[in-house]
Design a protein around this motif. Structure first.
Motif, PDB file in Angstrom:
ATOM      1  N   ASP A  31       0.828  -1.201   0.000  1.00  0.00           N
ATOM      2  CA  ASP A  31       0.000   0.000   0.000  1.00  0.00           C
ATOM      3  C   ASP A  31       0.865   1.255   0.000  1.00  0.00           C
ATOM      4  OD1 ASP A  31      -1.799   2.162   1.570  1.00  0.00           O
ATOM      5  OD2 ASP A  31      -3.093   0.656   0.628  1.00  0.00           O
ATOM      6  N   SER A  32       0.361   2.312  -0.672  1.00  0.00           N
ATOM      7  CA  SER A  32       1.028   3.625  -0.692  1.00  0.00           C
ATOM      8  C   SER A  32       2.501   3.472  -1.072  1.00  0.00           C
ATOM      9  CB  SER A  32       0.889   4.319   0.662  1.00  0.00           C
ATOM     10  OG  SER A  32      -0.476   4.477   0.998  1.00  0.00           O
ATOM     11  N   VAL A  33       2.723   2.875  -2.224  1.00  0.00           N
ATOM     12  CA  VAL A  33       4.071   2.507  -2.659  1.00  0.00           C
ATOM     13  C   VAL A  33       4.750   3.691  -3.353  1.00  0.00           C
ATOM     14  CG1 VAL A  33       5.423   0.930  -4.082  1.00  0.00           C
ATOM     15  CG2 VAL A  33       3.335   0.116  -2.937  1.00  0.00           C
ATOM     16  N   TYR A  34       5.972   3.969  -2.950  1.00  0.00           N
ATOM     17  CA  TYR A  34       6.834   4.934  -3.633  1.00  0.00           C
ATOM     18  C   TYR A  34       8.042   4.189  -4.201  1.00  0.00           C
ATOM     19  CZ  TYR A  34       4.415   9.045  -1.755  1.00  0.00           C
ATOM     20  OH  TYR A  34       3.490  10.011  -1.465  1.00  0.00           O
ATOM     21  N   ILE A  35       8.482   4.646  -5.366  1.00  0.00           N
ATOM     22  CA  ILE A  35       9.647   4.049  -6.022  1.00  0.00           C
ATOM     23  C   ILE A  35      10.571   5.184  -6.443  1.00  0.00           C
ATOM     24  CG2 ILE A  35      10.455   2.574  -7.903  1.00  0.00           C
ATOM     25  CD1 ILE A  35       7.512   1.512  -8.036  1.00  0.00           C
ATOM     26  N   GLY A  36      11.843   5.054  -6.125  1.00  0.00           N
ATOM     27  CA  GLY A  36      12.769   6.128  -6.460  1.00  0.00           C
ATOM     28  C   GLY A  36      14.164   5.621  -6.771  1.00  0.00           C
ATOM     29  N   LEU A  37      14.966   6.521  -7.300  1.00  0.00           N
ATOM     30  CA  LEU A  37      16.393   6.273  -7.483  1.00  0.00           C
ATOM     31  C   LEU A  37      17.160   7.206  -6.559  1.00  0.00           C
ATOM     32  CD1 LEU A  37      16.962   5.834 -11.341  1.00  0.00           C
ATOM     33  CD2 LEU A  37      16.517   4.094  -9.599  1.00  0.00           C
ATOM     34  N   TRP A  38      17.956   6.595  -5.687  1.00  0.00           N
ATOM     35  CA  TRP A  38      18.879   7.356  -4.833  1.00  0.00           C
ATOM     36  C   TRP A  38      20.254   7.322  -5.492  1.00  0.00           C
ATOM     37  CZ3 TRP A  38      23.461   5.735  -2.674  1.00  0.00           C
ATOM     38  CH2 TRP A  38      24.078   6.628  -1.793  1.00  0.00           C
ATOM     39  N   THR A  39      20.896   8.485  -5.590  1.00  0.00           N
ATOM     40  CA  THR A  39      22.167   8.565  -6.302  1.00  0.00           C
ATOM     41  C   THR A  39      23.148   9.442  -5.551  1.00  0.00           C
ATOM     42  OG1 THR A  39      20.872   8.489  -8.357  1.00  0.00           O
ATOM     43  CG2 THR A  39      23.223   8.954  -8.551  1.00  0.00           C
ATOM     44  N   ASP A  40      24.316   8.895  -5.291  1.00  0.00           N
ATOM     45  CA  ASP A  40      25.410   9.680  -4.726  1.00  0.00           C
ATOM     46  C   ASP A  40      26.173  10.287  -5.898  1.00  0.00           C
ATOM     47  OD1 ASP A  40      27.448  10.812  -3.322  1.00  0.00           O
ATOM     48  OD2 ASP A  40      27.959   9.028  -2.174  1.00  0.00           O
TER      49      ASP A  40
ATOM     50  N   GLY B 193       8.087   7.961 -16.361  1.00  0.00           N
ATOM     51  CA  GLY B 193       6.679   7.595 -16.346  1.00  0.00           C
ATOM     52  C   GLY B 193       6.453   6.187 -15.842  1.00  0.00           C
ATOM     53  N   SER B 194       5.180   5.793 -15.807  1.00  0.00           N
ATOM     54  CA  SER B 194       4.791   4.486 -15.290  1.00  0.00           C
ATOM     55  C   SER B 194       3.533   4.015 -16.008  1.00  0.00           C
ATOM     56  CB  SER B 194       4.524   4.570 -13.781  1.00  0.00           C
ATOM     57  OG  SER B 194       3.992   3.358 -13.289  1.00  0.00           O
ATOM     58  N   ASP B 195       3.278   2.710 -15.920  1.00  0.00           N
ATOM     59  CA  ASP B 195       2.051   2.170 -16.502  1.00  0.00           C
ATOM     60  C   ASP B 195       0.867   2.284 -15.551  1.00  0.00           C
ATOM     61  OD1 ASP B 195       2.819   0.272 -14.638  1.00  0.00           O
ATOM     62  OD2 ASP B 195       2.383  -1.448 -15.922  1.00  0.00           O
ATOM     63  N   LYS B 196       1.092   2.763 -14.330  1.00  0.00           N
ATOM     64  CA  LYS B 196       0.013   2.964 -13.362  1.00  0.00           C
ATOM     65  C   LYS B 196       0.009   4.422 -12.909  1.00  0.00           C
ATOM     66  CE  LYS B 196      -0.026  -1.782 -11.554  1.00  0.00           C
ATOM     67  NZ  LYS B 196      -1.266  -2.152 -12.261  1.00  0.00           N
ATOM     68  N   ASN B 197      -1.146   4.878 -12.488  1.00  0.00           N
ATOM     69  CA  ASN B 197      -1.274   6.258 -12.027  1.00  0.00           C
ATOM     70  C   ASN B 197      -0.585   6.453 -10.681  1.00  0.00           C
ATOM     71  OD1 ASN B 197      -2.843   7.026 -14.260  1.00  0.00           O
ATOM     72  ND2 ASN B 197      -4.735   6.358 -13.263  1.00  0.00           N
ATOM     73  N   TYR B 198       0.003   7.626 -10.506  1.00  0.00           N
ATOM     74  CA  TYR B 198       0.573   8.015  -9.223  1.00  0.00           C
ATOM     75  C   TYR B 198       0.368   9.513  -9.059  1.00  0.00           C
ATOM     76  CZ  TYR B 198       4.595   9.259 -12.198  1.00  0.00           C
ATOM     77  OH  TYR B 198       5.401   9.782 -13.179  1.00  0.00           O
ATOM     78  N   ASP B 199       0.485   9.988  -7.821  1.00  0.00           N
ATOM     79  CA  ASP B 199       0.120  11.374  -7.531  1.00  0.00           C
ATOM     80  C   ASP B 199       1.167  12.384  -7.972  1.00  0.00           C
ATOM     81  OD1 ASP B 199      -2.212  10.475  -6.475  1.00  0.00           O
ATOM     82  OD2 ASP B 199      -1.660  10.771  -4.369  1.00  0.00           O
ATOM     83  N   SER B 200       2.444  12.087  -7.735  1.00  0.00           N
ATOM     84  CA  SER B 200       3.451  13.124  -7.974  1.00  0.00           C
ATOM     85  C   SER B 200       4.831  12.519  -8.134  1.00  0.00           C
ATOM     86  CB  SER B 200       3.477  14.122  -6.806  1.00  0.00           C
ATOM     87  OG  SER B 200       3.905  13.471  -5.618  1.00  0.00           O
ATOM     88  N   THR B 201       5.712  13.307  -8.743  1.00  0.00           N
ATOM     89  CA  THR B 201       7.139  13.007  -8.675  1.00  0.00           C
ATOM     90  C   THR B 201       7.739  13.918  -7.612  1.00  0.00           C
ATOM     91  OG1 THR B 201       7.599  14.581 -10.459  1.00  0.00           O
ATOM     92  CG2 THR B 201       7.314  12.276 -11.063  1.00  0.00           C
ATOM     93  N   ASN B 202       8.782  13.439  -6.965  1.00  0.00           N
ATOM     94  CA  ASN B 202       9.318  14.130  -5.795  1.00  0.00           C
ATOM     95  C   ASN B 202      10.834  14.207  -5.868  1.00  0.00           C
ATOM     96  OD1 ASN B 202       6.609  13.985  -4.326  1.00  0.00           O
ATOM     97  ND2 ASN B 202       7.074  11.817  -4.629  1.00  0.00           N
TER      98      ASN B 202
ATOM     99  N   PRO C 161       2.312   8.282  -4.493  1.00  0.00           N
ATOM    100  CA  PRO C 161       2.193   6.862  -4.165  1.00  0.00           C
ATOM    101  C   PRO C 161       1.367   6.105  -5.203  1.00  0.00           C
ATOM    102  CG  PRO C 161       0.603   8.125  -2.901  1.00  0.00           C
ATOM    103  CD  PRO C 161       1.402   9.125  -3.691  1.00  0.00           C
ATOM    104  N   PHE C 162       1.730   4.845  -5.413  1.00  0.00           N
ATOM    105  CA  PHE C 162       0.883   3.914  -6.136  1.00  0.00           C
ATOM    106  C   PHE C 162      -0.060   3.311  -5.097  1.00  0.00           C
ATOM    107  CE2 PHE C 162       4.831   4.295  -8.457  1.00  0.00           C
ATOM    108  CZ  PHE C 162       4.402   4.461  -9.767  1.00  0.00           C
ATOM    109  N   ASP C 163      -1.343   3.382  -5.354  1.00  0.00           N
ATOM    110  CA  ASP C 163      -2.355   3.098  -4.334  1.00  0.00           C
ATOM    111  C   ASP C 163      -2.119   1.767  -3.645  1.00  0.00           C
ATOM    112  OD1 ASP C 163      -4.576   3.309  -2.750  1.00  0.00           O
ATOM    113  OD2 ASP C 163      -5.957   2.584  -4.291  1.00  0.00           O
ATOM    114  N   HIS C 164      -2.134   0.686  -4.393  1.00  0.00           N
ATOM    115  CA  HIS C 164      -1.784  -0.600  -3.800  1.00  0.00           C
ATOM    116  C   HIS C 164      -1.460  -1.605  -4.897  1.00  0.00           C
ATOM    117  CE1 HIS C 164      -6.197  -1.255  -4.419  1.00  0.00           C
ATOM    118  NE2 HIS C 164      -5.771  -2.443  -4.802  1.00  0.00           N
TER     119      HIS C 164
END
Length: 689
Positions: free
Chosen positions: A206-215, A269-278, A338-341
């Motif tokens: 639930d409420s999934v976020y996906i990101g890239l962390w980069t040093d 982008g994504s194949d599913k809806n999400y609220d925002s990029t951060n 977030p991706f809803d679930h």
């Protein structure tokens, strides 16, 4: 204690306490694969099979971490990786919801954690494929000129050698990752990262976020070594462009004037809806600003995925962008959600890009002006265009006129395509190079217009000494010498091909290619390194508002050193140049190990023996007609690919004895023994230091 990837890593650990601490997060077992890096196009980034990109300089300088332009020594990423975070529930109604859980491929080390929480299957490796027919990795299923693909999971609590992954609470996902790289000149500055993330648990995510962390760290390693520690890492400035979903870093106070580039991380982008990029960033230790504290646990890491700095502060809201442009050691997080679930068995596809660019204009190189970011924004726009594919207006709806393949679905990663690069062979001779190329480009079909639209060829070369500059940008170094194009239209100069087309094609030993064109370049300097490239360009596509497109200059580069061909005649004298050798030759590098001189007029197979005047042997060198200097540090440094070609009758020597000592000032004697005939020739040379 986990096994270290390489002995180089151990050396780093002993040289710098700062680098030692950062290095903790890259301690992976030997079964993991970090041997692959992109080498088409103009950005070279290490890709692993455990969610990490870059290699924390553990393989430097033998392998790039994230180098742009290729061959320049300008690095842009220490390391980075995928983050996935959210909550778990028993059903879609959020029953018994708990969390957050965050799985990281890489992050700043905290209390013994190294942040590497994904694992791979036994014997898993990074696999490769290519859409280029001439590639050894050709596969019709390939998306780009160089695809890497791999799978990993966060479900294991121990690594493949049985050691516990510290503070790891599996979220329950498996990941298939693919990366795409092109050598088109309009697309050779970004790498696309395509992830399919599947819920393999029996819980709802639930409420999934996906990101890239980069040093991120933008430094010229030809000027400053990564081994210098803290002072290498704390010079970066940062920023964010919301409309492009692009976080970036530049060199604000390090090797200013020798870097002049940006590195950006972008959500496509994504194949599913999400609220925002951060976007958020934080500092590696040594700060009292709570907005820049390193996250210490999954709760804090999830807040970073949500886009929060400290408290409820976000970029542009109680965070002054100007403060982030000041030099420091910060890392970058760009995320979507977030991706809803995700129900058990469900997947989400999300795509990012790593984008590099040279600064534009003449503003001071340590600044970050809008004009300077023009190339960065243009390049990010091309990454978006690649992702959109058939969806040319980017609205997520496939219009009838956009459906190029007629399958009723948006096909992504379709780029306008110039003609195929011709196959090129360059033959070095004394003060001369002869360039040959084939006709394959003339049968190229554009994927958008579905027409054969070949127009002509362009021939490029570098000048002597280009390889000794602190910042090698091969795209700029390759200068157009000639252009030949088709007759009978209003494109180009209408030169025709009669000047370069041979009466009959030629074929070379161990090469079945038929070469139809020939172009000679005279007045070159023996012993100097030159690069040659031949590109093909098309006539453009006015119907689709596309100008003429040219194939990549960096694809199929031929690196040669003019010199004397092999000589078998007994009456031709052997020699050395420069002779006398005064201190440094013009082509020498900055250290004792980067010197070289040449023996010339050598037989195809011979033994060179160098003596002092008292008869002591200084060195013994085996030469054959394919010798190309790969045993010298000079070529390891300035010809990293190791594919340079010499004329067959010359051999480079680094003025280092067989006892690994630099030779002293003096007169030296040498003999050259023809190993086929037994004939011996003699000569001498003078070294003055």
């Amino acid at each position: 204690m986990k096994k270290i990837l390489s002995l180089i890593t151990i050396a780093i650990l002993t040289l710098s306490s700062n680098l030692s601490a950062q290095q903790e997060r890259f301690q992976k077992t030997l079964e993991d694969d970090n041997s692959k890096f992109t080498n088409v196009g103009n950005i070279a980034i290490t890709i692993t099979n455990f969610g990490v990109y870059g290699h924390a300089f553990s393989l430097w300088p033998q392998q790039p971490s994230c180098e742009f332009p290729i061959g320049s020594g300008i690095e842009h990423i220490y390391d980075g990786g995928l983050w996935i975070g959210g909550f778990k529930a028993d059903d879609s109604l959020k029953t018994n919801i708990r969390g957050p859980f965050v799985t990281t491929a890489a992050t700043d080390p905290v209390d013994g954690e190294n942040g590497v929480e994904f694992t791979t299957a036994p014997s898993s490796v990074v696999r490769e494929r290519s859409s280029k027919i001439e590639s050894a990795f050709f596969d019709p299923a390939a998306i780009s000129h160089q695809d890497f693909f791999m799978e990993f999971t966060d479900t294991n609590r121990t690594s493949s050698n049985g050691e516990l992954i510290v503070a790891h609470n599996p979220y329950g996902v498996s990941v298939r990752q693919e990366t795409y790289a092109w050598d088109f000149p309009f697309a050779n500055f970004f790498i696309i990262f395509n992830y399919w993330i599947k819920n393999v648990s029996n819980k709802y995510l639930d409420s999934v976020y996906i990101g890239l962390w980069t040093d991120t760290v933008v430094r010229n390693t030809n000027v400053t070594s990564p081994r210098t520690g803290t002072s290498f890492f704390n010079k970066g400035g940062n920023g964010y462009n919301d409309s492009l979903s692009l976080g970036y870093e530049f060199d604000a106070a390090g090797d200013v004037g020798f870097t002049d580039s940006y590195i950006g991380i972008q959500v496509l982008g994504s194949d599913k809806n999400y609220d925002s990029t951060n976007y958020t960033t934080w500092q590696y230790r040594s700060t009292t600003d709570p907005n820049l504290f390193t996250p210490q646990n999954d709760i804090a890491r999830y807040r970073k995925l949500e886009g929060y700095f400290g408290g409820s502060n976000r970029y542009g809201y109680n965070i002054n962008p100007a403060t982030l442009k000041q030099p420091s050691n910060r890392s970058t997080m760009v995320s979507a959600g977030p991706f809803d679930h995700l129900a058990p068995g469900d997947s989400v596809n999300i795509v990012f890009a790593i984008v590099a660019a040279k600064k534009f204009g003449t503003d001071l190189p340590n600044l970050d002006t809008e004009e300077q970011k023009k190339n960065l924004y243009d390049n990010a726009g091309w990454a978006i265009r690649a992702y959109n594919g058939e969806d040319r207006n980017g609205n997520g709806i496939l219009e009838p006129e956009e459906d190029l393949d007629g399958d009723g679905k948006i096909t992504r990663y379709i780029l306008p395509s110039p003609p195929q690069n011709p196959k090129v062979k360059v033959v070095p001779e004394s003060r001369k190079a002869t360039i040959y190329w084939d006709k394959r480009a003339e049968d190229s079909i554009d994927p958008i217009s579905a027409k054969k639209d070949f127009e002509g060829y362009r021939v490029y070369r570098t000048n002597s000494g280009f390889d000794l500059t602190e910042s090698q940008d091969l795209n700029k170094a390759l200068i157009k010498m000639a252009e030949f194009d088709s007759l009978g239209n209003d494109v180009g100069y209408n030169t025709g091909f009669s000047f370069v087309e041979m009466d009959e094609p030629v074929v070379f030993p161990n090469d079945t290619t038929k070469y139809y064109y020939k172009y000679e370049v005279n007045n070159l300097l023996n012993g100097w390194q030159y690069l040659f490239s031949v590109t093909a360009f098309d006539e453009g596509d006015p119907e689709n508002n596309l100008g003429s497109l040219e194939s990549g200059k960096l694809s199929g580069i031929n690196r040669i050193l003019p010199g004397t061909p092999a000589v078998e005649e007994d009456d031709v004298e052997v020699g050395v140049y420069p002779n006398p050798y005064y201190g440094n030759a013009y082509w020498d590098g900055s250290s004792e190990r980067l010197r070289k001189m040449y023996f010339f007029n050598l037989p195809a197979n011979c033994e060179i023996t160098i003596y002092t005047l008292s008869g002591d042997i200084v060195d013994v060198i085996e030469h054959n007609s394919s010798s190309n200097g790969n045993d010298l540090r000079w070529f390891e440094t300035f010809s990293r690919e190791g594919n340079q070609i010499m004329a067959g009758g010359e051999h480079a020597w680094d003025l280092i004895t067989r006892d690994d000592q630099a030779i002293a000032t003096g007169l030296y004697l040498f003999t050259v023994k023809n190993l086929d005939s037994g004939n011996i020739k003699r000569g001498k040379f003078l070294v003055i230091k």
